[in-house]
Design a protein around this motif. Structure first.
Motif, PDB file in Angstrom:
ATOM      1  N   LEU A 105      46.161  76.943  82.519  1.00 42.87           N
ATOM      2  CA  LEU A 105      46.821  76.968  81.406  1.00 42.87           C
ATOM      3  C   LEU A 105      46.963  78.009  80.469  1.00 42.87           C
ATOM      4  O   LEU A 105      45.831  78.620  80.175  1.00 42.87           O
ATOM      5  CB  LEU A 105      46.597  75.561  80.570  1.00 42.87           C
ATOM      6  N   ARG A 106      47.989  78.539  80.319  1.00 50.07           N
ATOM      7  CA  ARG A 106      47.994  79.616  79.117  1.00 50.07           C
ATOM      8  C   ARG A 106      48.602  79.347  77.611  1.00 50.07           C
ATOM      9  O   ARG A 106      49.860  78.691  77.858  1.00 50.07           O
ATOM     10  CB  ARG A 106      48.990  80.821  79.659  1.00 50.07           C
ATOM     11  N   PHE A 107      47.725  79.256  76.710  1.00 54.28           N
ATOM     12  CA  PHE A 107      48.233  78.563  75.293  1.00 54.28           C
ATOM     13  C   PHE A 107      47.555  79.385  74.187  1.00 54.28           C
ATOM     14  O   PHE A 107      46.257  80.141  74.541  1.00 54.28           O
ATOM     15  CB  PHE A 107      47.915  77.311  75.336  1.00 54.28           C
ATOM     16  N   ASP A 108      48.072  79.409  73.283  1.00 55.49           N
ATOM     17  CA  ASP A 108      47.384  79.789  71.761  1.00 55.49           C
ATOM     18  C   ASP A 108      46.361  78.668  71.349  1.00 55.49           C
ATOM     19  O   ASP A 108      46.836  77.548  71.085  1.00 55.49           O
ATOM     20  CB  ASP A 108      48.527  80.182  70.923  1.00 55.49           C
ATOM     21  N   PRO A 109      45.175  78.877  71.375  1.00 53.46           N
ATOM     22  CA  PRO A 109      44.242  77.777  70.680  1.00 53.46           C
ATOM     23  C   PRO A 109      44.681  77.349  69.409  1.00 53.46           C
ATOM     24  O   PRO A 109      44.315  76.042  68.835  1.00 53.46           O
ATOM     25  CB  PRO A 109      42.980  78.386  70.609  1.00 53.46           C
ATOM     26  N   GLU A 110      45.027  78.113  68.459  1.00 54.73           N
ATOM     27  CA  GLU A 110      45.763  77.645  67.227  1.00 54.73           C
ATOM     28  C   GLU A 110      47.028  76.896  67.192  1.00 54.73           C
ATOM     29  O   GLU A 110      46.770  75.707  66.568  1.00 54.73           O
ATOM     30  CB  GLU A 110      46.106  79.096  66.324  1.00 54.73           C
ATOM     31  N   VAL A 111      47.743  76.725  68.235  1.00 56.10           N
ATOM     32  CA  VAL A 111      48.780  76.229  68.462  1.00 56.10           C
ATOM     33  C   VAL A 111      48.129  74.502  68.772  1.00 56.10           C
ATOM     34  O   VAL A 111      48.774  73.824  68.671  1.00 56.10           O
ATOM     35  CB  VAL A 111      49.867  76.717  69.519  1.00 56.10           C
ATOM     36  N   ALA A 112      47.384  74.784  69.927  1.00 53.06           N
ATOM     37  CA  ALA A 112      46.581  73.620  70.368  1.00 53.06           C
ATOM     38  C   ALA A 112      46.116  72.757  69.390  1.00 53.06           C
ATOM     39  O   ALA A 112      46.194  71.460  69.041  1.00 53.06           O
ATOM     40  CB  ALA A 112      45.701  73.890  71.399  1.00 53.06           C
ATOM     41  N   ARG A 113      45.491  73.579  68.239  1.00 49.61           N
ATOM     42  CA  ARG A 113      44.659  72.842  67.128  1.00 49.61           C
ATOM     43  C   ARG A 113      45.821  72.136  66.106  1.00 49.61           C
ATOM     44  O   ARG A 113      45.680  71.032  65.784  1.00 49.61           O
ATOM     45  CB  ARG A 113      43.956  73.605  66.319  1.00 49.61           C
ATOM     46  N   GLU A 114      47.033  72.904  66.042  1.00 47.26           N
ATOM     47  CA  GLU A 114      48.216  72.250  65.260  1.00 47.26           C
ATOM     48  C   GLU A 114      48.637  71.037  65.828  1.00 47.26           C
ATOM     49  O   GLU A 114      48.900  70.070  65.256  1.00 47.26           O
ATOM     50  CB  GLU A 114      49.089  73.484  64.997  1.00 47.26           C
ATOM     51  N   LEU A 115      49.011  71.233  67.094  1.00 47.30           N
ATOM     52  CA  LEU A 115      49.391  70.093  67.961  1.00 47.30           C
ATOM     53  C   LEU A 115      48.457  68.814  67.842  1.00 47.30           C
ATOM     54  O   LEU A 115      48.733  67.825  67.692  1.00 47.30           O
ATOM     55  CB  LEU A 115      49.769  70.362  69.340  1.00 47.30           C
ATOM     56  N   ALA A 116      47.148  69.066  68.050  1.00 45.11           N
ATOM     57  CA  ALA A 116      45.854  68.060  67.773  1.00 45.11           C
ATOM     58  C   ALA A 116      46.110  67.275  66.387  1.00 45.11           C
ATOM     59  O   ALA A 116      45.819  66.304  66.350  1.00 45.11           O
ATOM     60  CB  ALA A 116      44.721  68.822  68.061  1.00 45.11           C
ATOM     61  N   GLY A 117      46.599  68.173  65.360  1.00 49.34           N
ATOM     62  CA  GLY A 117      46.932  67.417  63.929  1.00 49.34           C
ATOM     63  C   GLY A 117      48.071  66.766  63.761  1.00 49.34           C
ATOM     64  O   GLY A 117      48.251  66.117  62.650  1.00 49.34           O
ATOM     65  N   LEU A 118      49.088  66.704  64.901  1.00 53.55           N
ATOM     66  CA  LEU A 118      50.303  65.945  64.612  1.00 53.55           C
ATOM     67  C   LEU A 118      49.921  64.514  64.605  1.00 53.55           C
ATOM     68  O   LEU A 118      49.488  64.038  65.425  1.00 53.55           O
ATOM     69  CB  LEU A 118      51.341  66.459  65.381  1.00 53.55           C
ATOM     70  N   PRO A 119      50.362  63.924  63.611  1.00 46.91           N
ATOM     71  CA  PRO A 119      50.244  62.132  63.522  1.00 46.91           C
ATOM     72  C   PRO A 119      51.168  61.814  64.516  1.00 46.91           C
ATOM     73  O   PRO A 119      52.354  62.085  64.973  1.00 46.91           O
ATOM     74  CB  PRO A 119      50.671  61.859  62.057  1.00 46.91           C
TER      75      PRO A 119
END
Length: 203
Positions: A105-119
């Motif tokens: 998987l190629r992804f931006d860790p910051e984007v992953a953190r933002e997605l993890a915070g979505l309710p």
């Protein structure tokens, strides 16, 4: 509580027994008793469906399908074939959405953190590997794996994926946030907020 012998486990077993009893009543053609029985277990059944990630409309659809099956106990059931050995349903779904699989998987860790915070209830637009886009909301987050269950506007399951997998879709330009709910969904959200406010104890 989820372990065998816990409260949740006992409630699930009790509901299973109640459904078996409903099937027995239906098979004997006792319609009035069946209706009363189903009404008595409706709250537990709705809660069970909600715990699986279904919203209220999808839960109602599931209950309606159950009732239809019980009303016609002799009707032929539509059976789904099992997935191929070694490939579960989630894996098949991810194969449709994640080009190249999940190994690299190629992804931006910051984007992953933002997605993890979505309710839960956040809407996204996801595009599969064939270029077909669909609006899907986060309906449920697994307490065990943290995977997100995404459902479409009819409450039907679209994808179960980790935030890293979703972030890889975002990196490929196949996931967008900020999708607006429909007017009906906005109205229902307003009603829920009003009911929540009325239910809170006043000082």
């Amino acid at each position: 509580e989820g372990a065998e012998g816990g409260g949740t486990w006992r409630e699930a077993v009790k509901l299973g027994d109640e459904l078996v009893e409903a099937d027995r009543i239906a098979a004997e053609g006792r319609g009035g008793e069946l209706a009363r029985h189903l009404l008595s277990i409706e709250p537990a059944l709705t809660a069970c469906l909600a715990s699986s990630g279904l919203d209220s409309s999808a839960a109602e659809h599931g209950i309606a399908m159950l009732v239809r099956g019980l009303v016609y106990p002799g009707a032929r059931r539509d059976l789904r074939p099992p997935p191929p050995p070694g490939q579960d349903e989630d894996a098949q779904e991810r194969g449709l959405w994640l080009a190249g699989g999940t190994g690299k998987l190629r992804f931006d860790p910051e984007v992953a953190r933002e997605l993890a915070g979505l309710p839960v209830e956040t809407w996204l637009r996801v595009t599969d590997i064939r270029g077909e886009a669909v609006d899907a909301k986060i309906a449920w987050v697994s307490p065990l794996t943290s995977r997100r269950l995404l459902v479409n506007r009819r409450g039907m399951r679209v994808l179960v994926a980790s935030v890293e997998e979703l972030a890889s879709m975002a990196a490929a330009g196949r996931l967008e946030s900020g999708v607006e709910p429909t007017p009906f969904e906005q109205a229902m959200q307003h009603v829920r907020q009003q009911l929540d406010g009325a239910a809170r104890p006043r000082d």
